[in-house]
Design a protein around this motif. Structure first.
Motif: not given
Length: 403
Positions: A52-56, A136-139, A153-162, A378-379
């Protein structure tokens, strides 16, 4: 547990499972090749390779521009129509960023014989398109989580990656300890440090400087609202983490890149500057720390505008005891916010320094540049946000009325 809360939790879990499934789907051109690589590298060759980093990044650029461009700032504050325009500009910028990154990524893979035995047949454009599509699917998925699930949603996807990297990191550290590459005392010290760090993050993120406000009696239609007291809470860390820490390196790396373009990358001064500004170097630590500290103040001034707050209080007949309305209230709020931000700025600076300090003293572990202070923040903030939303949904009837 209410039916609405259960539905939201189930939706969030399902969306996150889709995210994890996507990290196992190779982008166009990889086929079964990526399946032969270790599990820790699988996500790098998936349709979600860029995450999701390009969107962030695009959102951060838009936010920074709104700090210096009055027109964009006014558009952002102009209501729903302005917010839709900002969202559209962010998506356009995301498309540019993700296309540039995906093309460079696909082109780089083309040069790796182990991945691409026949570079002439490597579908660079198709791979680029599938990676951009994954962004864009992740967005879209993050927006669905925010709208129908629990948490941001953005924070959850970032946290899940960590979070999914933690078991692998722990296994790698234990293996390094068994082989004698890392001292057991160092590994234990890191475990204790992170427990203490998480506790401190929870305390700081929950801390507020409450300012007492009194609202005079007023008439609303046929009703008369009595005099009432309230609290105006000011967070210790109003600047968040992403913008100060992300923008800080730009302050000196962008001029350095421009100097390299003018003088040439092999110029002695440019080469020396790049060498001293590498991660872990004292010059990098000092400059980034100063930049993060200053940006925390700048962005807090944007998020918590004392003049706007003072005018809003005046419109609603609100006053701070012992402080005259208008400019005096704005000045008082400015002093309180400034003093509070000192604590928040020191806190943010310390968090971003964690991995570099570990490496500087030779006590870093394999995870230190991945699970760092920012990832922990973030988590933890995501977990606190979920806790708040769970409480709110639990205390709300289906009709939207508080119990």
């Amino acid at each position: 547990m209410s039916r609405e809360l259960a539905r939201r939790i189930a939706f969030t879990i399902g969306a996150l499972l889709l995210f994890r499934l996507g990290t196992q789907i190779p982008f166009v051109g990889m086929g079964a090749t990526s399946l032969s690589f270790p599990a820790e590298h699988g996500g790098r060759f998936s349709i979600f390779a860029l995450g999701i980093l390009p969107y962030l990044s695009a959102a951060i650029v838009i936010r920074v521009l709104s700090l210096v461009w009055q027109g964009l700032n006014l558009l952002e504050k102009s209501g729903e129509r302005g917010r839709r325009s900002i969202a559209r500009y962010t998506l356009i910028l995301t498309l540019l960023f993700s296309t540039f990154q995906a093309y460079g990524y696909a082109s780089a893979i083309q040069t790796i014989p182990a991945l691409v035995p026949d570079p002439d047949d490597w579908p660079v454009l198709a791979a680029t398109a599938s990676i951009v599509g994954g962004v864009f699917v992740l967005i879209w998925l993050s927006e669905q989580i925010t709208r129908y699930g629990i948490g941001n949603g953005l924070a959850l996807i970032l946290s899940a990656g960590f979070l999914v990297a933690i078991p692998q990191n722990i296994a790698g550290i234990m293996d390094a300890v068994r082989q004698g590459a890392i001292s057991g005392n160092v590994a234990l010290g890191h475990a204790v440090f992170w427990v203490v760090a998480v506790v401190m993050i929870v305390l700081v993120e929950g801390a507020r400087r409450n300012i007492q406000v009194q609202f005079a009696a007023r008439n609303v239609g046929t009703r008369q609202l009595p005099t009432r007291d309230a609290m105006l809470p000011i967070k210790l860390n109003s600047a968040g983490y992403l913008i100060p820490v992300t923008v800080a390196p730009w302050i000196f790396f962008l001029p350095l890149a421009f100097a390299g373009f003018i003088l040439g990358g092999d110029h002695p001064l440019v080469a020396a500057a790049y060498r001293h500004l590498q991660l872990g170097q004292p010059a990098h630590m000092i400059l980034v720390s100063i930049a993060v500290f200053m940006l925390a103040f700048i962005y807090t001034a944007y998020v918590v505008d004392p003049e706007h707050t003072a005018k809003s209080l005046a419109r609603h007949n609100g006053t701070i005891p012992g402080i005259a309305p208008g400019e005096a209230t704005a000045g008082y709020l400015d002093r309180v916010v400034s003093l509070t931000t000192v604590v928040g700025a020191v806190y943010l600076t310390a968090l971003q320094l964690i991995p570099e300090v570990f490496d500087l003293y030779g006590i870093g572990l394999p995870y230190s540049m991945v699970v760092d202070g920012g990832a922990a923040l973030v988590v933890v903030c995501t977990a606190l946000d979920i806790k708040t939303q769970v409480r709110d949904v639990s205390l709300t009837n289906p009709g939207g009325v508080r119990r």
